[in-house]
Design an enzyme around this catalytic site. Structure first.
Site, short mmCIF file in Angstrom:
data_model
loop_
_atom_site.label_atom_id
_atom_site.label_comp_id
_atom_site.label_asym_id
_atom_site.label_seq_id
_atom_site.Cartn_x
_atom_site.Cartn_y
_atom_site.Cartn_z
N ALA A 111 62.26 2.51 2.10
CA ALA A 111 61.00 2.82 2.80
C ALA A 111 60.61 4.28 2.59
O ALA A 111 61.48 5.14 2.52
CB ALA A 111 61.16 2.54 4.29
N PRO A 112 59.32 4.58 2.50
CA PRO A 112 58.19 3.64 2.61
C PRO A 112 57.85 2.87 1.34
O PRO A 112 57.00 2.00 1.38
CB PRO A 112 57.03 4.56 2.99
N GLY A 113 58.47 3.16 0.21
CA GLY A 113 58.22 2.30 -0.94
C GLY A 113 57.79 3.00 -2.21
O GLY A 113 57.42 2.34 -3.18
N GLU A 133 65.68 -1.55 3.33
CA GLU A 133 65.54 -0.43 4.27
C GLU A 133 66.26 -0.82 5.55
O GLU A 133 65.92 -1.82 6.18
CB GLU A 133 64.06 -0.13 4.53
N ARG A 138 60.80 0.68 9.70
CA ARG A 138 60.45 1.23 8.37
C ARG A 138 60.45 0.13 7.31
O ARG A 138 59.71 0.20 6.33
CB ARG A 138 61.41 2.36 7.99
N CYS A 230 66.12 14.70 -1.74
CA CYS A 230 65.06 15.72 -1.82
C CYS A 230 65.60 16.99 -1.19
O CYS A 230 64.95 17.61 -0.36
CB CYS A 230 63.77 15.24 -1.18
C1 LIG Z 1 64.49 9.57 1.22
S1 LIG Z 1 64.08 8.22 2.20
C2 LIG Z 1 63.66 6.99 1.04
C3 LIG Z 1 62.33 7.16 0.39
C4 LIG Z 1 61.99 6.01 -0.53
N1 LIG Z 1 63.03 5.78 -1.51
C5 LIG Z 1 60.68 6.20 -1.24
O1 LIG Z 1 60.68 6.59 -2.43
O2 LIG Z 1 59.62 5.94 -0.64
C6 LIG Z 1 65.63 7.66 2.78
C7 LIG Z 1 65.63 6.35 3.52
O3 LIG Z 1 66.97 6.05 3.93
C8 LIG Z 1 66.95 5.41 5.17
N2 LIG Z 1 68.26 5.58 5.85
C9 LIG Z 1 68.54 6.32 6.94
N3 LIG Z 1 69.85 6.20 7.26
C10 LIG Z 1 70.39 5.36 6.36
C11 LIG Z 1 71.69 4.83 6.17
N4 LIG Z 1 72.70 5.17 6.98
N5 LIG Z 1 71.88 3.97 5.16
C12 LIG Z 1 70.87 3.65 4.32
N6 LIG Z 1 69.63 4.12 4.45
C13 LIG Z 1 69.38 4.96 5.46
C14 LIG Z 1 65.81 6.09 5.91
O4 LIG Z 1 65.32 5.26 6.93
C15 LIG Z 1 64.81 6.35 4.81
O5 LIG Z 1 63.85 5.32 4.76
#
Ligand SMILES: C[S@@+](CC[C@H](N)C(=O)[O-])C[C@H]1O[C@@H](n2cnc3c(N)ncnc32)[C@H](O)[C@@H]1O
Length: 465
Positions: A111-113, A133, A138, A230
């Site tokens: 998420a968000p995609g 996700e 989310r 990031c």
């Molecule tokens: C950097 S963001 C992802 C952004 C996405 N890949 C994009 O390009 O739109 C990281 C994601 O990891 C999720 N997340 C949080 N804790 C997590 C966990 N313990 N295991 C896996 N995912 C997790 C968050 O909710 C978030 O949506």
């Protein structure tokens, strides 16, 4: 922009960047660039008169941030607003995978995609993308963006990483865009500065290690891991990849870079990572490393036992009713759950069924129609599908104002009459359904996706056309 960076962060970055630190800090004070990625499947042949994000074929920089909500084409899935550095994922796929082959790909933190919609555009039609996700709210946003993109070969799941242990050696590629301390988002999101601390960096690094271990078995031998964050600190990046290499048989994969891209390769214990700094690239802070799991790429032998499928296929009558709503219907398997008919590429049936057996799937393929006795109601994902057969419907072109009123779920008047489903489109790209009942038009745009803001007196220009 005046930003107060945490002292410990500044010290760490000074150590990492040495004489480049000043240029880095100055770049952080500049506004973040705005970029979008075009959905070529929806706008084939569109020539975009904007500067290209150089490591992509479909990413473009905008001169400033428009009011995206008031562009009908964003609601139609014609483009996605995405930060430029993270589009480097395209190079990881193009340089390390045979994209002409069907692949099974996991995007674990979806998420968000942004990455999932990008991957969906890169894969061949016979490939399966599992976009996951863990956080349910989310995951719904992810499903919405996947639906708008309209690829049709994606399963959206909402599982904890450890659940993927139930799918051993299933994926050819796993993308882990890990939750991180977000240093690279400082200029876009001042709250990331507030939340930054050394303890949080340590916690994030440990959580990333746990995530990597939880899903590791789901990657096929010979398969590819694309790991990204990031953030800039080494703990969450190269050090975590070196940590993984110390536990598992993996090799670091090198990518070719063009010098003018400004991406900085970094080495640690035989691991190469790719670093994006705002004083070097036109994008936000980002890190990516590509690792190959040791072993051959042969697929595991299929069990000869007769399988009990969890997916239920639609009856002959139902599939005949909807077949011509899709291009190339012979390439699809038609599924039915209660009153909902959906379609997935036929070659993905077995793999999709396995995912259904083991994980919590919240959206799959393309929802096509709701069966109401002998009548069918077309569903919104069908309108947004890249595989919709427009010829099966009465199509109505809307102007900008009509399109925005439709997307606000207002009553619209087209001056028409009759009794049929209408596919409403803007600039040739479908937006959704309406039903003509006599002189009335019933608006079937999904309530939860509607534009909530008032329309200004003067409507803005479209972003890409
Ligand atoms: C950097 S963001 C992802 C952004 C996405 N890949 C994009 O390009 O739109 C990281 C994601 O990891 C999720 N997340 C949080 N804790 C997590 C966990 N313990 N295991 C896996 N995912 C997790 C968050 O909710 C978030 O949506």
């Amino acid at each position: 922009m005046n930003m107060q960076l945490p002292n410990t962060f500044t010290e760490r970055m000074q150590r990492l960047l040495a004489q480049d630190y000043r240029a880095f800090e100055e770049a952080l004070a500049q506004p973040a660039p705005v970029s979008i990625r075009i959905n070529r499947a929806k706008v084939p042949g569109l020539s975009v008169n904007l500067p290209l994000v150089p490591w992509t074929t479909s990413g473009f920089y905008l001169p400033e941030r428009p009011l995206f909500t008031l562009d009908p084409l964003i609601h139609a899935g014609a483009y996605y607003v995405q930060e430029a550095s993270s589009m480097f994922l395209e190079q990881a796929f193009k340089q390390t995978c045979d994209l002409s082959q069907p692949l099974q790909v996991l995007d674990l933190c979806g998420a968000p995609g942004g990455k999932s919609t990008h991957i969906a555009s890169l894969l061949s039609a016979g490939s399966l993308l599992v976009s996951n996700e863990v956080i349910r709210s989310r995951a719904n946003i992810l499903a919405e963006n996947i639906t708008k993109w309209g690829s049709g070969n994606v399963l959206v799941t909402s599982n904890d990483p450890r659940d993927f242990g139930k799918l051993p050696s299933f994926f050819d590629v796993m993308v882990i865009d890990a939750p991180c301390s977000g240093e690279g988002m400082f200029r876009k999101d001042p709250q990331a500065i507030e939340e930054w601390s050394e303890e949080n960096v340590n916690l994030c690094a440990l959580r990333q290690q746990r995530i990597l271990m939880d899903v590791w078995d789901a990657l096929k031998p010979g398969g590819m891991l694309v790991y990204s964050t990031c953030t800039w600190n080494e703990q969450e990046n190269e050090e975590n990849m070196a940590w993984l290499a110390a536990q598992e048989q993996i090799e670091s994969v090198q990518l070719e870079l063009q010098p003018e891209w400004g991406i900085v390769p970094a080495q640690l214990n035989g691991i190469t990572g790719y670093r994006f700094y705002p004083h070097k690239v036109n994008g936000e802070g980002f890190f990516m490393a590509v690792m190959r799991k040791a072993g051959g790429t042969e697929s595991s032998p299929k069990s000869s036992r007769k399988k009990k499928y969890k997916l239920t296929t639609a009856g002959k009558k139902e599939r005949e009713l909807v077949q011509n709503w899709f291009q190339k219907p012979e390439e699809y398997e038609w599924l039915q759950y209660g009153e909902i008919l959906s379609a997935i590429p036929a070659n993905l049936f077995e793999a999709a069924d396995e995912v259904y057996q083991k994980l919590y799937v919240i959206y799959a393929g393309t929802e096509i129609a709701e069966v109401k006795g002998k009548k069918l109601k077309p569903l919104h994902p069908l309108a947004l599908s890249q595989h919709l057969n427009k010829k099966a419907f009465a199509v109505v072109d809307l102007d900008m104002e009509q399109a925005l009123r439709y997307l606000r779920k207002e009553d619209i008047n087209l001056g028409s009459s009759g009794n049929e489903w209408l596919l409403l489109q803007y600039q040739n790209i479908p937006l959704g359904w309406a039903k003509q009942v006599g002189n009335r038009i019933n608006n079937y745009f999904p309530k939860e996706w509607r534009i909530r803001m008032d329309l200004p007196q003067e409507l803005p220009q479209g972003v890409i056309a």
